[in-house]
Write a protein that holds these residues in place. Sequence first.
Motif, PDB file in Angstrom:
ATOM      1  N   THR A  67       0.849  -1.183   0.000  1.00 30.69           N
ATOM      2  CA  THR A  67       0.000   0.000   0.000  1.00 30.69           C
ATOM      3  C   THR A  67       0.889   1.239   0.000  1.00 30.69           C
ATOM      4  O   THR A  67       2.117   1.138   0.022  1.00 30.69           O
ATOM      5  N   ALA A  68       0.269   2.406   0.006  1.00 31.53           N
ATOM      6  CA  ALA A  68       1.032   3.654  -0.034  1.00 31.53           C
ATOM      7  C   ALA A  68       1.950   3.808   1.169  1.00 31.53           C
ATOM      8  O   ALA A  68       2.965   4.515   1.093  1.00 31.53           O
ATOM      9  N   SER A  69       1.644   3.143   2.288  1.00 30.50           N
ATOM     10  CA  SER A  69       2.450   3.298   3.497  1.00 30.50           C
ATOM     11  C   SER A  69       3.408   2.131   3.748  1.00 30.50           C
ATOM     12  O   SER A  69       4.095   2.101   4.768  1.00 30.50           O
ATOM     13  N   THR A  70       3.489   1.185   2.809  1.00 24.28           N
ATOM     14  CA  THR A  70       4.356   0.020   2.997  1.00 24.28           C
ATOM     15  C   THR A  70       5.827   0.431   3.024  1.00 24.28           C
ATOM     16  O   THR A  70       6.284   1.202   2.181  1.00 24.28           O
ATOM     17  N   SER A  71       6.565  -0.111   3.985  1.00 29.68           N
ATOM     18  CA  SER A  71       7.998   0.153   4.101  1.00 29.68           C
ATOM     19  C   SER A  71       8.772  -0.668   3.082  1.00 29.68           C
ATOM     20  O   SER A  71       8.342  -1.750   2.666  1.00 29.68           O
ATOM     21  N   GLU A  72       9.970  -0.185   2.732  1.00 26.83           N
ATOM     22  CA  GLU A  72      10.806  -0.948   1.803  1.00 26.83           C
ATOM     23  C   GLU A  72      11.300  -2.236   2.427  1.00 26.83           C
ATOM     24  O   GLU A  72      11.730  -3.143   1.721  1.00 26.83           O
ATOM     25  N   THR A  73      11.207  -2.379   3.751  1.00 30.16           N
ATOM     26  CA  THR A  73      11.618  -3.620   4.401  1.00 30.16           C
ATOM     27  C   THR A  73      10.588  -4.732   4.202  1.00 30.16           C
ATOM     28  O   THR A  73      10.772  -5.847   4.709  1.00 30.16           O
ATOM     29  N   TYR A  74       9.538  -4.427   3.461  1.00 32.46           N
ATOM     30  CA  TYR A  74       8.558  -5.448   3.082  1.00 32.46           C
ATOM     31  C   TYR A  74       9.259  -6.605   2.379  1.00 32.46           C
ATOM     32  O   TYR A  74       8.871  -7.758   2.526  1.00 32.46           O
ATOM     33  N   TRP A  75      10.298  -6.267   1.582  1.00 30.30           N
ATOM     34  CA  TRP A  75      11.168  -7.270   0.979  1.00 30.30           C
ATOM     35  C   TRP A  75      12.585  -7.067   1.502  1.00 30.30           C
ATOM     36  O   TRP A  75      12.915  -5.994   2.019  1.00 30.30           O
ATOM     37  N   THR A  76      13.414  -8.080   1.361  1.00 28.41           N
ATOM     38  CA  THR A  76      14.771  -8.009   1.891  1.00 28.41           C
ATOM     39  C   THR A  76      15.785  -8.277   0.789  1.00 28.41           C
ATOM     40  O   THR A  76      16.003  -9.415   0.390  1.00 28.41           O
ATOM     41  N   ALA A  77      16.358  -7.227   0.283  1.00 30.53           N
ATOM     42  CA  ALA A  77      17.468  -7.255  -0.667  1.00 30.53           C
ATOM     43  C   ALA A  77      17.835  -5.812  -0.947  1.00 30.53           C
ATOM     44  O   ALA A  77      17.079  -4.888  -0.616  1.00 30.53           O
ATOM     45  N   ALA A  78      18.968  -5.580  -1.578  1.00 32.72           N
ATOM     46  CA  ALA A  78      19.483  -4.222  -1.725  1.00 32.72           C
ATOM     47  C   ALA A  78      18.648  -3.346  -2.644  1.00 32.72           C
ATOM     48  O   ALA A  78      18.767  -2.128  -2.602  1.00 32.72           O
ATOM     49  N   LEU A  79      17.805  -3.944  -3.487  1.00 32.93           N
ATOM     50  CA  LEU A  79      16.986  -3.154  -4.413  1.00 32.93           C
ATOM     51  C   LEU A  79      15.507  -3.181  -4.029  1.00 32.93           C
ATOM     52  O   LEU A  79      14.648  -2.823  -4.828  1.00 32.93           O
ATOM     53  N   SER A  80      15.207  -3.563  -2.785  1.00 35.66           N
ATOM     54  CA  SER A  80      13.803  -3.672  -2.383  1.00 35.66           C
ATOM     55  C   SER A  80      13.096  -2.319  -2.359  1.00 35.66           C
ATOM     56  O   SER A  80      11.918  -2.229  -2.712  1.00 35.66           O
TER      57      SER A  80
END
Length: 479
Positions: free
Chosen positions: A240-253
């Motif tokens: 969603t609009a508030s999802t953090s980039e830590t939702y996935w784990t890798a350098a290009l997340s």
Amino acid sequence: MTLSVRYLVAPLLGALLFASCSKSELTPEAPAAATVLQNVSAPGFPEGFETGTKTAYTTGSVTLGSGSWTLNDALIGNTTADAKTGTWSARVRNSGSLSMNFDLTGGAGVVTVAHALYGTDASGTWELWASANSGSSYAKVGSTITTSSTTLSTASFTVNIAGNVRLQVRKTDGSTNRLNFDNITVESYGTGGGGGGGTGGKKFLFDASHAELAGNADWALDVDGGVTPRYPTPAASGITASTSETYWTAALSSWGVALVKLGNSVENLPSGTAITYGNTSNPQDLANYNVFVVDEPNTLFSATEKTAIINFVKNGGGLFMISDHDVSDRNNDGYDSPAIWNDLMTNNSVQANPFGYSINLTNISETTSNVLASGTNTILNGSQGAVTQLKFSNGATMTKTSGSAATPLIWQSTASQGNTNIMCLSSTYGTGRVVCITDSSPADDGTGSPGNTVYPGWTEIASHAKLHMNASLWLAKQQ
């Protein structure tokens, strides 16, 4: 480069980008009530003038692959002096024009036109116009374009009209010099769903098949237990609009999450998967995607893969090339990313130096504000914000081939804005687009596999996310 660990990306405001312009912007806008998204291609396009015959300048209609067009003071030529992809292109003189006699019922989003001088003729100017009422009246799309090279280059326009639309190319300088036009592409402009990888967005494929995880790197969207899955997990539909980039784990997340927030879809190309173009048995064939992102490859592309990548661009795809500095061989196979990219461009069976530049075997670290001053360049001044700085934490430089289609965008801080000491550039080849940044640190968001040391390049300089996102959308012909 020094690997980067980034902080969390601030949520991008707004889910859509289509109100922004590329080289130009049309006054009429799509209805505000609908969530508007572009599809891949309008029926019958790209128009390459390979079907239909018109050998005289006298005004007349001709049936082309896309439909019927009226050519005024224009013909379809195939002499050695006609700049063209394939066998034929349109040639226009005086105040001639190329006009569609049919409506595109799916509207028009981004339109691109390849243009060049005919033979040794002098420079000329031209414009793109669009009609939403079956040709009763037209509105100019953006600014006037000047053609000054005998090599085809591509002008891009964001039309963004839903419903019926037809287009017209007008030569405006009025002189007897002649201009060639070819490879007109039109993307439909319909309505569809929003975030979480909506079906109306573009498809981005991130390569993980060339040792992008070697050494202390995680150049992928998501890594689970040392493996890059095709579809990052959790599913993109949960973003969603508030999802953090830590939702996935890798350098290009961070990059991937930001693209999904704008309605696009993203995938990894896992290790052991082939890079192909035109292979219908491969579900991850490049023909199924709009943009191919390759961040610091660490193994050579095979001859077949090089052919696939270059033809993908030639036929309208977007290629995001990221290199690192000289002597950055992470898997100790004798090749680092500058050598691998140069091998792609110099040692292939399609076209020598197709993109018009080379990567130098250099290693620099600096922060530069030496950015091309251009309010109309949407990589530097696009929907995601203005780019004012770029920091290299061990990266290479590039040299543009004189007279090529490459456009330098950012240089070393003390360099003149010329063909050398380049840190970021864009280019075109055929109907496709290329962007190259020669350090992987700015894209690194600081999240990686356990034990990897990474750094916050994505947020370290405010311009880094803007640069990569604007470039991504330009490659996808969304701006």
